[in-house]
Design an enzyme around this catalytic site. Structure first.
Site, mmCIF file in Angstrom:
data_model
loop_
_atom_site.group_PDB
_atom_site.id
_atom_site.type_symbol
_atom_site.label_atom_id
_atom_site.label_comp_id
_atom_site.label_asym_id
_atom_site.label_seq_id
_atom_site.Cartn_x
_atom_site.Cartn_y
_atom_site.Cartn_z
ATOM 1 N N ASN A 95 0.635 12.996 3.622
ATOM 2 C CA ASN A 95 0.056 12.263 4.734
ATOM 3 C C ASN A 95 0.729 12.702 6.034
ATOM 4 O O ASN A 95 1.939 12.913 6.061
ATOM 5 C CB ASN A 95 0.256 10.762 4.514
ATOM 6 C CG ASN A 95 -0.817 9.935 5.179
ATOM 7 O OD1 ASN A 95 -1.350 10.327 6.202
ATOM 8 N ND2 ASN A 95 -1.116 8.786 4.592
ATOM 9 N N ARG A 108 -10.677 36.813 43.767
ATOM 10 C CA ARG A 108 -10.234 35.876 44.796
ATOM 11 C C ARG A 108 -9.837 34.509 44.218
ATOM 12 O O ARG A 108 -8.927 33.858 44.734
ATOM 13 C CB ARG A 108 -11.362 35.714 45.819
ATOM 14 C CG ARG A 108 -11.049 34.765 46.937
ATOM 15 C CD ARG A 108 -12.054 34.791 48.081
ATOM 16 N NE ARG A 108 -13.390 35.208 47.781
ATOM 17 C CZ ARG A 108 -14.481 34.485 48.078
ATOM 18 N NH1 ARG A 108 -14.355 33.305 48.646
ATOM 19 N NH2 ARG A 108 -15.678 34.946 47.820
ATOM 20 N N TYR A 146 0.825 -1.208 0.000
ATOM 21 C CA TYR A 146 0.000 0.000 0.000
ATOM 22 C C TYR A 146 0.860 1.259 0.000
ATOM 23 O O TYR A 146 1.834 1.376 0.751
ATOM 24 C CB TYR A 146 -0.925 0.048 1.233
ATOM 25 C CG TYR A 146 -1.687 1.350 1.324
ATOM 26 C CD1 TYR A 146 -2.746 1.597 0.458
ATOM 27 C CD2 TYR A 146 -1.314 2.353 2.220
ATOM 28 C CE1 TYR A 146 -3.436 2.800 0.504
ATOM 29 C CE2 TYR A 146 -1.991 3.563 2.269
ATOM 30 C CZ TYR A 146 -3.054 3.777 1.401
ATOM 31 O OH TYR A 146 -3.708 4.974 1.426
ATOM 32 N N HIS A 191 -5.398 15.636 -4.591
ATOM 33 C CA HIS A 191 -5.691 15.914 -3.185
ATOM 34 C C HIS A 191 -5.522 17.394 -2.827
ATOM 35 O O HIS A 191 -5.858 17.789 -1.705
ATOM 36 C CB HIS A 191 -4.782 15.077 -2.280
ATOM 37 C CG HIS A 191 -5.176 13.630 -2.202
ATOM 38 N ND1 HIS A 191 -5.441 12.872 -3.307
ATOM 39 C CD2 HIS A 191 -5.353 12.805 -1.135
ATOM 40 C CE1 HIS A 191 -5.759 11.638 -2.939
ATOM 41 N NE2 HIS A 191 -5.713 11.579 -1.619
ATOM 42 N N TYR A 207 -15.322 36.432 43.220
ATOM 43 C CA TYR A 207 -14.546 35.297 42.700
ATOM 44 C C TYR A 207 -13.550 35.714 41.623
ATOM 45 O O TYR A 207 -12.464 35.134 41.509
ATOM 46 C CB TYR A 207 -15.486 34.249 42.099
ATOM 47 C CG TYR A 207 -16.238 33.403 43.096
ATOM 48 C CD1 TYR A 207 -16.182 33.645 44.469
ATOM 49 C CD2 TYR A 207 -17.024 32.345 42.656
ATOM 50 C CE1 TYR A 207 -16.883 32.871 45.369
ATOM 51 C CE2 TYR A 207 -17.733 31.554 43.547
ATOM 52 C CZ TYR A 207 -17.662 31.826 44.901
ATOM 53 O OH TYR A 207 -18.364 31.049 45.779
ATOM 54 N N PHE A 248 -1.541 8.687 11.060
ATOM 55 C CA PHE A 248 -2.068 9.931 10.496
ATOM 56 C C PHE A 248 -3.298 10.433 11.244
ATOM 57 O O PHE A 248 -3.741 11.559 11.033
ATOM 58 C CB PHE A 248 -2.453 9.718 9.024
ATOM 59 C CG PHE A 248 -3.318 8.501 8.813
ATOM 60 C CD1 PHE A 248 -4.629 8.468 9.232
ATOM 61 C CD2 PHE A 248 -2.785 7.371 8.201
ATOM 62 C CE1 PHE A 248 -5.414 7.347 9.046
ATOM 63 C CE2 PHE A 248 -3.568 6.240 8.022
ATOM 64 C CZ PHE A 248 -4.893 6.231 8.449
ATOM 65 N N GLU A 257 -12.425 5.641 5.427
ATOM 66 C CA GLU A 257 -11.942 6.481 6.532
ATOM 67 C C GLU A 257 -13.176 6.905 7.333
ATOM 68 O O GLU A 257 -13.707 7.994 7.177
ATOM 69 C CB GLU A 257 -11.159 7.672 5.966
ATOM 70 C CG GLU A 257 -9.914 7.191 5.212
ATOM 71 C CD GLU A 257 -9.440 8.151 4.135
ATOM 72 O OE1 GLU A 257 -9.991 9.266 4.042
ATOM 73 O OE2 GLU A 257 -8.526 7.780 3.378
#
Length: 513
Positions: free
Chosen positions: A196, A284, A54, A84, A281, A330, A415
């Site tokens: 990637n 403080r 792959y 991409h 507050y 990734f 994915e």
């Protein structure tokens, strides 16, 4: 910056990442070359064997089962980069792009990505010559890596897209030619290795961490100044209170507040016979709130320091066994969680700062003239700056919703769970800017409040802060165009000017040991 840093892959400090973000040039430690060569040779050996692996000789994502012939491997890598490069939105800030490139450089240089030395050298040249690719800021879901933004970076490396050179926006091929650089022809696996990884998300998260740290330090200073303006007590900062609880950030921030107020004549003026028993507050509980934010920031810094020095592309090349193993480094879930923590921290830093401003403008709470003006009614004073602070705090509340709890399937359900780290990290800069404006408004209000106590003076440290502000913004006597005052004060917050001279006083955000 003219500084050149020598980076040791896997061992870069947060201080070095910040220097790169701020403009330092970089070079790789030459000792990393041997690991890079071994990794590239392993990829060449895998290609020679011909077995499907792959990312090397197959398609990508849902198309991983498609076998690619050896003669098409260069085309495969070029195609993945071009296809991409699908980001949208405004270009990333140059500082974040530089940081992203440095993160990618040191990741690839660890010898687990199969990149060739000449490919790494071009990326290094971008950083040395300040070539800043034009990278749209939207389009990543934080897995399978920050694909779209990193593809826009890789596109410039092959001569496609655009880049800034010396501030001028040029076609990528022209940008490379101007500096005598040739576009790359990508080898097996190289396109995938470049696009990637989590470097986009991590760069934005680190940039957010740096900005938030600056605002945090300024908010400690303005918080102490607000105590003085309200003639509040320093008793809540007594070390015994905080040591008995044991929270590290609380102990550190209480010590800072004590030190900032040490020697104040304003404080001494109401130490005895003060009819008030407790402060609100927002005064403080500063150690408890700001200390908790500090602890969260340190935890986020730890996660990001580890991520910045890791390898997060896929598949990973292991030269000892001549294997390329496909996994999921990734997936940016650690970065998403860190970004969510930082978002909550900066939201609270701004929130309690706004409450201090609201307290100061209310005469029933502060004992000061209404809206901090000598002539309330005729003048509105700080009425609307507090409204602006409230508006910014509410914006940050909306942005602080955790990004990491969201997911949406991509790549035809291959994915099927993603981190959303990219926009979780990207929002941090806008949130830090909002909080910087809120703290800037508090700075103006607190300094104005202290002006009403003249001739009493605060501590030397806080008087230096007031002098820094007053050099640019005079005391408000009658209403005037307020916006420039706010810009000047926020610039002091954002620039880190309020922290100058306080290096040994303000707690530093460093990764946990």
């Amino acid at each position: 910056m003219s500084t050149t840093l020598t980076l040791q892959p896997g061992a870069v400090t947060l201080a070095q990442w910040r220097a790169i973000h701020d403009g330092a040039r970089v070079r790789l430690d030459p000792a990393s070359a041997a690991a890079v060569l071994r990794s590239a040779q392993t990829v060449a050996d895998i290609v020679a064997k011909g077995a499907p692996v792959y990312g090397i000789n197959t398609g990508f994502g849902k198309l991983a089962s498609v076998r690619i012939e050896r003669e098409d491997l260069e085309t495969l890598q070029r195609n993945i980069v071009l296809s991409h490069a699908a980001g949208v939105g405004e270009p990333m800030p140059a500082a974040v792009v530089r940081l992203m490139m440095a993160l990618k450089l040191t990741s690839l240089a660890q010898g687990a990505s199969g990149i060739r030395p000449q490919t790494l050298a071009l990326l290094e040249a971008f950083l040395q010559h300040d070539i800043v690719p034009v990278i749209p800021c939207q389009g990543s879901v934080g897995a399978s890596g920050d694909l779209a933004p990193l593809s826009h970076l890789a596109s410039v490396m092959i001569g496609v897209g655009e880049a800034f050179v010396g501030g001028e926006r040029l076609p990528a091929a022209d940008a490379l030619a101007r500096l005598g650089l040739a576009p790359l022809v990508l080898g097996a696996k190289e396109g995938l290795a470049l696009l990637n990884g989590t470097q986009y998300s991590t760069a934005y998260a680190l940039s957010g961490l740096f900005a938030i740290t600056t605002v945090f330090h300024a908010a400690l200073v303005t918080g102490a100044l607000s105590v003085e303006a309200a003639k509040g007590s320093d008793t809540p900062f007594d070390p015994r209170i905080h040591s008995i609880r044991g929270q590290r950030g609380q102990i550190a921030t209480a010590a800072t507040l004590r030190t900032l107020m040490q020697g104040s004549a304003i404080r001494e003026s109401h130490r005895d016979n003060d009819v008030r028993v407790q402060d609100p507050y927002c005064l403080r509980c500063q150690p408890q709130v700001m200390g908790a934010a500090f602890d969260v920031m340190r935890q986020a810094a730890t996660t990001l320091a580890i991520e910045a020095n890791g390898v997060s592309d896929n598949p990973l090349v292991f030269t000892d066994t001549n294997e390329a193993l496909s996994g999921g480094n990734f997936h940016a879930e650690p970065v998403a969680f860190a970004a969510d923590m930082l978002a909550m921290a900066i939201c609270e830093i701004g929130s309690i700062s706004e409450r201090r401003t609201a307290m100061l403008v209310d005469p029933a709470l502060s004992g000061l003239p209404a809206f901090l003006t000598p002539k309330p009614g005729l003048n509105s004073g700080f009425m609307i700056p507090q409204v602006t602070a409230a508006a910014l705090v509410s914006e940050n509340k909306q942005r602080a919703y955790p990004a990491s709890v969201d997911s949406i399937p991509t790549s035809a359900n291959q994915e099927d769970h993603v981190s959303m780290a990219a926009h979780g990290a990207r929002r941090l800069l806008a949130m830090a800017e909002n909080a910087a404006n809120v703290v800037g408004i508090e700075l103006l209000a607190a300094a104005q409040g202290c002006d009403f106590h003249a001739p009493l003076r605060s501590s030397d440290a806080l008087e230096a802060v007031r002098a820094c502000l007053r050099a640019q913004v005079p005391t408000l006597q009658d209403d005037r165009y307020f916006h420039p005052d706010m810009v000047a004060a926020t610039t002091l917050v954002r620039s880190g000017a309020l922290a100058q001279g306080l290096a040994g006083v303000l707690p530093q955000v460093e990764p946990l040991a």
